[in-house]
Scaffold this active site. Sequence first.
Site, mmCIF file in Angstrom:
data_model
loop_
_atom_site.group_PDB
_atom_site.id
_atom_site.type_symbol
_atom_site.label_atom_id
_atom_site.label_comp_id
_atom_site.label_asym_id
_atom_site.label_seq_id
_atom_site.Cartn_x
_atom_site.Cartn_y
_atom_site.Cartn_z
ATOM 1 N NE ARG A 30 -13.073 23.307 47.170
ATOM 2 C CZ ARG A 30 -12.713 23.159 45.902
ATOM 3 N NH1 ARG A 30 -13.644 22.962 44.967
ATOM 4 N NH2 ARG A 30 -11.442 23.211 45.547
ATOM 5 C CG ASP A 318 -11.585 26.640 35.614
ATOM 6 O OD1 ASP A 318 -10.657 25.902 35.209
ATOM 7 O OD2 ASP A 318 -12.171 26.448 36.693
ATOM 8 N NE ARG A 349 -10.696 23.983 29.311
ATOM 9 C CZ ARG A 349 -11.304 24.009 30.487
ATOM 10 N NH1 ARG A 349 -10.829 24.767 31.461
ATOM 11 N NH2 ARG A 349 -12.396 23.293 30.681
HETATM 12 C C1 S3P Z 1 -10.970 23.607 40.805
HETATM 13 C C2 S3P Z 1 -9.644 23.947 40.670
HETATM 14 C C3 S3P Z 1 -9.027 24.227 39.366
HETATM 15 C C4 S3P Z 1 -10.056 24.517 38.302
HETATM 16 C C5 S3P Z 1 -11.179 23.522 38.328
HETATM 17 C C6 S3P Z 1 -11.889 23.552 39.662
HETATM 18 C C7 S3P Z 1 -11.502 23.304 42.147
HETATM 19 O O1 S3P Z 1 -8.273 23.087 38.966
HETATM 20 O O2 S3P Z 1 -9.458 24.535 37.028
HETATM 21 O O3 S3P Z 1 -12.132 23.805 37.299
HETATM 22 O O4 S3P Z 1 -12.726 23.250 42.325
HETATM 23 O O5 S3P Z 1 -10.683 23.119 43.068
HETATM 24 P P1 S3P Z 1 -6.743 22.859 39.432
HETATM 25 O O6 S3P Z 1 -6.739 22.524 40.866
HETATM 26 O O7 S3P Z 1 -6.261 21.720 38.572
HETATM 27 O O8 S3P Z 1 -6.039 24.149 39.128
#
Ligand code: S3P
Length: 436
Positions: A30, A318, A349
């Site tokens: 981001r 995660d 997973r």
């Molecule tokens: C993330 C959101 C999550 C997470 C990913 C990182 C992010 O995914 O599993 O590793 O940086 O916004 P999802 O938005 O699919 O839940």
Amino acid sequence: MSGRLDWSSRASGPLLGSVRVPGDKSVSHRALMLAAIAEGESRIRGFLEGEDTRATAAVLAQLGVRIDTPSPGERVVHGTGLHGLRGTAQALDCGNAGTGMRLLAGLLAGQAFDSTLVGDASLSKRPMRRVTDPLALMGAHIDTRDGLPPLRVRGGQPLHGIRYELPVASAQVKSALLLAGLYAAGDTEVIEPHPTRDYTERMLAAFGWPIVFAPGWAKLSGGHALRATDVEVPADFSSAAFFLVAASIVPGSELRLQAVGLNPRRTGLLEALRLMGADITIENEREAGGEPVGDLVVRHAPLHGVELPEALVPDMIDEFPALFIAAAVASGRTLIRGAAELRVKESDRIATMAAGLRTLGTAIEETPDGAIIHGGSLGGGTVASHLDHRIAMSFAVAGLVATAPVRIDDCSHVATSFPGFLELTSGCGFALQAIT
Ligand code: S3P
């Protein structure tokens, strides 16, 4: 991506020491994206030098953003302003990164030029309609291959804000819509079924964009500007997770994990492990770069199985591969429900953890949205990473308490999120080696 690399993990003595795991992946992605479209020069410190985040940096460079690397873990991004990105006819390669691709889809939907986002074999199997459908409601035009990458984003589409209730809790989807909302006429409002990580919201505010948000809800309007700002990236809780489980299960261990990001939308595993009997304390709690951080001190403790509260799932999405290992060595049964999203991560997973744990002798039942894990002791064997970084690192932890070596095939993807994992773990006593 580097070539094939297998690991062998063996029973180890106590894990001891103090480590700083690499920077947060979500925050690093981001920070790059917002700095790229801000006005002025932003410095990012603690940047994750992982393949996922470097792929995002490379994509932004292809779009005309100058990004300097004064030292490892540091980036200086020369922002182009909201409308300063330049199109390219080349495909934009997001590598293994779902976050990179989904957030960039939102960012690119509002540009004047066409672009094509591609990914590696794993990313090319991940669902994209969850972002392209709501982006289409905003006026975007994105073609997929039956809902999968590549994404062909048509430029020059006027976007308008929408009010969108997310069907699944996903920070990536929420963030894609908010990024598109920067370019949209009117308000973009997102409502989540469960609150998810709010880094996009916090960081937009830090870059000076007017936004209102609360857990599970965010709203902004288009047509403002982002002002460059410096970003301090905390250490990634998801990387710390492997050490939390490892030190909990290896007798005699005591580890300190320094300056870990403790955003409450990320720390579900802390609560889950504590419910299982783990001994983890937080020290030096403070704020850094607008995020709560602290040192996590973890000592070995006997773990017992639990019925995992479903409310914790989004806050530890995660960390499930690591939790599966904790559950496999805990006494009694652990019940996981409400985690169907695990099936569409870098691998399925639930299936990959169940297959690997069965190989090591664990009794585990798969359910559509979770698993029932009967804890006990772990044996040795060869398990498949399915090119999923977190699966590889989780089985590296499993080997530390197994009665025979655990071989993990193809750990090359670990560098997507955790460069230096072998060195850092060896330094605190993991009996983990690369096999050449
Ligand atoms: C993330 C959101 C999550 C997470 C990913 C990182 C992010 O995914 O599993 O590793 O940086 O916004 P999802 O938005 O699919 O839940």
